[in-house]
Enzyme design. Sequence first.
Site, PDB file in Angstrom:
ATOM      1  N   ASN A 196       0.994  -1.438  -0.202  1.00  0.00           N
ATOM      2  CA  ASN A 196       0.077   0.082   0.180  1.00  0.00           C
ATOM      3  C   ASN A 196       0.849   1.273   0.138  1.00  0.00           C
ATOM      4  O   ASN A 196       2.125   1.344   0.505  1.00  0.00           O
ATOM      5  CB  ASN A 196      -1.079   0.043   0.998  1.00  0.00           C
ATOM      6  CG  ASN A 196      -0.461  -0.066   2.446  1.00  0.00           C
ATOM      7  OD1 ASN A 196       0.392  -0.842   2.566  1.00  0.00           O
ATOM      8  ND2 ASN A 196      -0.996   0.516   3.355  1.00  0.00           N
TER       9      ASN A 196
ATOM     10  N   GLU B 195       0.411   4.985   0.636  1.00  0.00           N
ATOM     11  CA  GLU B 195      -0.523   6.258   1.159  1.00  0.00           C
ATOM     12  C   GLU B 195       0.013   7.745   0.576  1.00  0.00           C
ATOM     13  O   GLU B 195       1.186   7.771  -0.003  1.00  0.00           O
ATOM     14  CB  GLU B 195      -0.469   6.313   2.745  1.00  0.00           C
ATOM     15  CG  GLU B 195      -1.111   5.091   3.174  1.00  0.00           C
ATOM     16  CD  GLU B 195      -1.169   5.050   4.502  1.00  0.00           C
ATOM     17  OE1 GLU B 195      -0.813   5.694   5.455  1.00  0.00           O
ATOM     18  OE2 GLU B 195      -1.939   3.838   5.148  1.00  0.00           O
TER      19      GLU B 195
ATOM     20  N   GLU C 123      -3.238  -4.179  -2.822  1.00  0.00           N
ATOM     21  CA  GLU C 123      -3.853  -5.238  -3.650  1.00  0.00           C
ATOM     22  C   GLU C 123      -4.141  -4.801  -5.132  1.00  0.00           C
ATOM     23  O   GLU C 123      -3.652  -5.482  -6.047  1.00  0.00           O
ATOM     24  CB  GLU C 123      -5.246  -5.880  -3.268  1.00  0.00           C
ATOM     25  CG  GLU C 123      -5.405  -6.693  -1.885  1.00  0.00           C
ATOM     26  CD  GLU C 123      -5.464  -5.815  -0.728  1.00  0.00           C
ATOM     27  OE1 GLU C 123      -5.011  -4.491  -0.844  1.00  0.00           O
ATOM     28  OE2 GLU C 123      -6.424  -6.081   0.117  1.00  0.00           O
TER      29      GLU C 123
HETATM   30  N1  THU Z   1      -5.115  -1.055   2.698  1.00  0.00           N
HETATM   31  C1  THU Z   1      -4.850  -1.762   1.726  1.00  0.00           C
HETATM   32  O1  THU Z   1      -3.742  -2.007   1.048  1.00  0.00           O
HETATM   33  N2  THU Z   1      -5.715  -2.898   1.338  1.00  0.00           N
HETATM   34  C2  THU Z   1      -6.865  -3.208   1.735  1.00  0.00           C
HETATM   35  O2  THU Z   1      -7.607  -4.008   1.021  1.00  0.00           O
HETATM   36  C3  THU Z   1      -7.493  -2.406   2.720  1.00  0.00           C
HETATM   37  C4  THU Z   1      -6.573  -1.051   3.179  1.00  0.00           C
HETATM   38  C5  THU Z   1      -4.547  -0.175   3.098  1.00  0.00           C
HETATM   39  C6  THU Z   1      -4.846   1.135   2.741  1.00  0.00           C
HETATM   40  C7  THU Z   1      -4.446   2.266   3.584  1.00  0.00           C
HETATM   41  O3  THU Z   1      -2.957   2.329   3.000  1.00  0.00           O
HETATM   42  C8  THU Z   1      -4.217   1.329   5.063  1.00  0.00           C
HETATM   43  O4  THU Z   1      -4.365  -0.156   4.453  1.00  0.00           O
HETATM   44  C9  THU Z   1      -5.103   1.658   5.890  1.00  0.00           C
HETATM   45  O5  THU Z   1      -6.607   1.686   5.319  1.00  0.00           O
END
Ligand code: THU
Length: 158
Positions: free
Chosen positions: A62, A64, A75
């Site tokens: 992920n 941000e 994902e």
């Molecule tokens: N996040 C993911 O990478 N995948 C998910 O399916 C749910 C949430 C990440 C997004 C954000 O960077 C962090 O988790 C908190 O929501």
Amino acid sequence: METREIRIYVREFAKMEELDENSQKLLMLARQTASNAYAPYSGFKVGAAVEMANGELVAGSNQENMAYPSGLCAERVALFAAGSRFPDVPMKSIAVTAVNKDGKIPAIAAPCGACRQVMLESEVRAGQKIRIILDGQSITVLEGVDSLLPFSFKQEYL
Ligand code: THU
């Protein structure tokens, strides 16, 4: 009025060593990739790894952003990278893992709704079911996105 029951079959594994070799490898890659997450705002690090039909593995974490909605889930980073690198190769499996800001793995690394929708499209493109391996206190394996996203939006509705 009628009440219907919709069943979802999941396989649960107490530990990673119980998975088949390919799934273990994919989950290991997802775990390694979670450490590359850029998650300074949530502290929640997610890793995903996709296995392609040609044996290639594509991973993502992920990412941000200070403008929150500009970030992207692990994902989708992995799925889009896989689609971008191998547009004509079907995806076979995806493994997902997560660790929270205290370094703990959640009960289940369940993908968000938007990621489920993107997985579904990858499955439609592949023309075959994608295996979904979700890390957690135990490891949950689902055969096909339908199990994660019942009543999904389908192209034939358009
Ligand atoms: N996040 C993911 O990478 N995948 C998910 O399916 C749910 C949430 C990440 C997004 C954000 O960077 C962090 O988790 C908190 O929501």
